[in-house]
Design a protein around this motif. Sequence first.
Motif, PDB file in Angstrom:
ATOM      1  N   LEU A 126     -19.188   0.586  13.968  1.00  0.00           N
ATOM      2  CA  LEU A 126     -20.248  -0.362  13.608  1.00  0.00           C
ATOM      3  C   LEU A 126     -21.621   0.286  13.829  1.00  0.00           C
ATOM      4  CD1 LEU A 126     -18.711  -3.534  15.294  1.00  0.00           C
ATOM      5  CD2 LEU A 126     -18.854  -3.078  12.834  1.00  0.00           C
ATOM      6  N   PRO A 127     -22.036   1.166  12.924  1.00  0.00           N
ATOM      7  CA  PRO A 127     -23.325   1.838  13.082  1.00  0.00           C
ATOM      8  C   PRO A 127     -24.463   0.833  13.244  1.00  0.00           C
ATOM      9  CG  PRO A 127     -22.102   2.784  11.251  1.00  0.00           C
ATOM     10  CD  PRO A 127     -21.354   1.555  11.695  1.00  0.00           C
ATOM     11  N   GLY A 128     -25.379   1.164  14.131  1.00  0.00           N
ATOM     12  CA  GLY A 128     -26.543   0.316  14.375  1.00  0.00           C
ATOM     13  C   GLY A 128     -26.375  -0.602  15.573  1.00  0.00           C
ATOM     14  N   TRP A 129     -25.144  -0.860  15.986  1.00  0.00           N
ATOM     15  CA  TRP A 129     -24.872  -1.711  17.138  1.00  0.00           C
ATOM     16  C   TRP A 129     -24.819  -0.860  18.394  1.00  0.00           C
ATOM     17  CZ3 TRP A 129     -24.751  -6.945  16.928  1.00  0.00           C
ATOM     18  CH2 TRP A 129     -24.692  -7.518  15.660  1.00  0.00           C
ATOM     19  N   SER A 130     -25.275  -1.427  19.509  1.00  0.00           N
ATOM     20  CA  SER A 130     -25.243  -0.700  20.776  1.00  0.00           C
ATOM     21  C   SER A 130     -24.922  -1.656  21.915  1.00  0.00           C
ATOM     22  CB  SER A 130     -26.583  -0.001  21.027  1.00  0.00           C
ATOM     23  OG  SER A 130     -27.631  -0.953  21.097  1.00  0.00           O
ATOM     24  N   LEU A 131     -24.482  -1.088  23.009  1.00  0.00           N
ATOM     25  CA  LEU A 131     -24.178  -1.855  24.205  1.00  0.00           C
ATOM     26  C   LEU A 131     -25.427  -1.957  25.048  1.00  0.00           C
ATOM     27  CD1 LEU A 131     -21.988  -3.207  25.982  1.00  0.00           C
ATOM     28  CD2 LEU A 131     -21.640  -0.951  27.025  1.00  0.00           C
ATOM     29  N   ALA A 152     -15.010   2.204  27.698  1.00  0.00           N
ATOM     30  CA  ALA A 152     -14.441   3.175  26.749  1.00  0.00           C
ATOM     31  C   ALA A 152     -14.017   2.478  25.456  1.00  0.00           C
ATOM     32  CB  ALA A 152     -13.255   3.907  27.372  1.00  0.00           C
ATOM     33  N   GLU A 153     -13.418   1.299  25.559  1.00  0.00           N
ATOM     34  CA  GLU A 153     -13.017   0.545  24.367  1.00  0.00           C
ATOM     35  C   GLU A 153     -14.241   0.130  23.557  1.00  0.00           C
ATOM     36  OE1 GLU A 153      -8.900  -1.500  26.034  1.00  0.00           O
ATOM     37  OE2 GLU A 153     -10.823  -2.507  26.389  1.00  0.00           O
ATOM     38  N   ILE A 154     -15.286  -0.301  24.255  1.00  0.00           N
ATOM     39  CA  ILE A 154     -16.516  -0.705  23.570  1.00  0.00           C
ATOM     40  C   ILE A 154     -17.129   0.480  22.843  1.00  0.00           C
ATOM     41  CG2 ILE A 154     -18.878  -1.536  23.909  1.00  0.00           C
ATOM     42  CD1 ILE A 154     -17.722  -3.204  26.287  1.00  0.00           C
ATOM     43  N   ALA A 155     -17.240   1.602  23.512  1.00  0.00           N
ATOM     44  CA  ALA A 155     -17.829   2.799  22.895  1.00  0.00           C
ATOM     45  C   ALA A 155     -17.039   3.224  21.658  1.00  0.00           C
ATOM     46  CB  ALA A 155     -17.903   3.937  23.915  1.00  0.00           C
ATOM     47  N   ALA A 156     -15.718   3.197  21.751  1.00  0.00           N
ATOM     48  CA  ALA A 156     -14.879   3.593  20.623  1.00  0.00           C
ATOM     49  C   ALA A 156     -15.066   2.631  19.452  1.00  0.00           C
ATOM     50  CB  ALA A 156     -13.416   3.655  21.049  1.00  0.00           C
ATOM     51  N   MET A 181      -5.284   0.714  26.454  1.00  0.00           N
ATOM     52  CA  MET A 181      -6.520   0.662  25.688  1.00  0.00           C
ATOM     53  C   MET A 181      -6.244  -0.018  24.338  1.00  0.00           C
ATOM     54  SD  MET A 181      -9.213   3.673  25.324  1.00  0.00           S
ATOM     55  CE  MET A 181     -10.575   3.661  24.244  1.00  0.00           C
ATOM     56  N   LYS A 182      -7.172  -0.892  23.946  1.00  0.00           N
ATOM     57  CA  LYS A 182      -7.032  -1.597  22.669  1.00  0.00           C
ATOM     58  C   LYS A 182      -7.290  -0.630  21.521  1.00  0.00           C
ATOM     59  CE  LYS A 182      -8.535  -5.966  24.605  1.00  0.00           C
ATOM     60  NZ  LYS A 182      -9.476  -7.075  24.548  1.00  0.00           N
ATOM     61  N   PRO A 183      -6.567  -0.793  20.397  1.00  0.00           N
ATOM     62  CA  PRO A 183      -6.800   0.108  19.255  1.00  0.00           C
ATOM     63  C   PRO A 183      -8.165  -0.147  18.621  1.00  0.00           C
ATOM     64  CG  PRO A 183      -5.291  -1.650  18.644  1.00  0.00           C
ATOM     65  CD  PRO A 183      -5.542  -1.794  20.118  1.00  0.00           C
ATOM     66  N   VAL A 184      -8.754   0.899  18.082  1.00  0.00           N
ATOM     67  CA  VAL A 184     -10.026   0.785  17.367  1.00  0.00           C
ATOM     68  C   VAL A 184      -9.725   0.225  15.979  1.00  0.00           C
ATOM     69  CG1 VAL A 184     -11.968   2.068  16.406  1.00  0.00           C
ATOM     70  CG2 VAL A 184     -11.053   2.695  18.650  1.00  0.00           C
ATOM     71  N   LEU A 185     -10.509  -0.785  15.585  1.00  0.00           N
ATOM     72  CA  LEU A 185     -10.331  -1.410  14.281  1.00  0.00           C
ATOM     73  C   LEU A 185     -11.428  -0.957  13.335  1.00  0.00           C
ATOM     74  CD1 LEU A 185      -9.607  -5.017  15.602  1.00  0.00           C
ATOM     75  CD2 LEU A 185      -7.932  -3.339  14.822  1.00  0.00           C
TER      76      LEU A 185
END
Length: 115
Positions: A36-41, A27-31, A1-5
């Motif tokens: 980034l508040p306001g952004w969604s998938l 899971a990476e996208i959700a994390a 899993m890629k680290p959360v930045l």
Amino acid sequence: MKPVLTRQQLLARRSRPHEGDRACTPAEIAAQLAELPGWSLRGDTIERSFAFRDYHDTIAFVNALAWVVHAEDHHPELVVGYNRCLVRWNTHSVGGVSENDFICAARTDAVFARD
């Protein structure tokens, strides 16, 4: 899993070609979206809607964003209305969302904050 930045880490990075890379997992996208508040998938894109006072302010945002994303060589889909702009990011070369999309989403937020 890629680290959360963090937002600051995203802003310190530059987008890059992703040939041969893979899209981020759900899971990476959700994390990462938690940073980034306001952004969604939505489907295979991340998106956020920005509200403005009028059409002039909306177009000023679009023009400012155009300068920023041109430098990143990564371009969003924009849906522009009178007092709003929906910004959608994805990376076609990986068939989904990549780190570039998060970098550019953070840059989009920075452009909006300057208005």
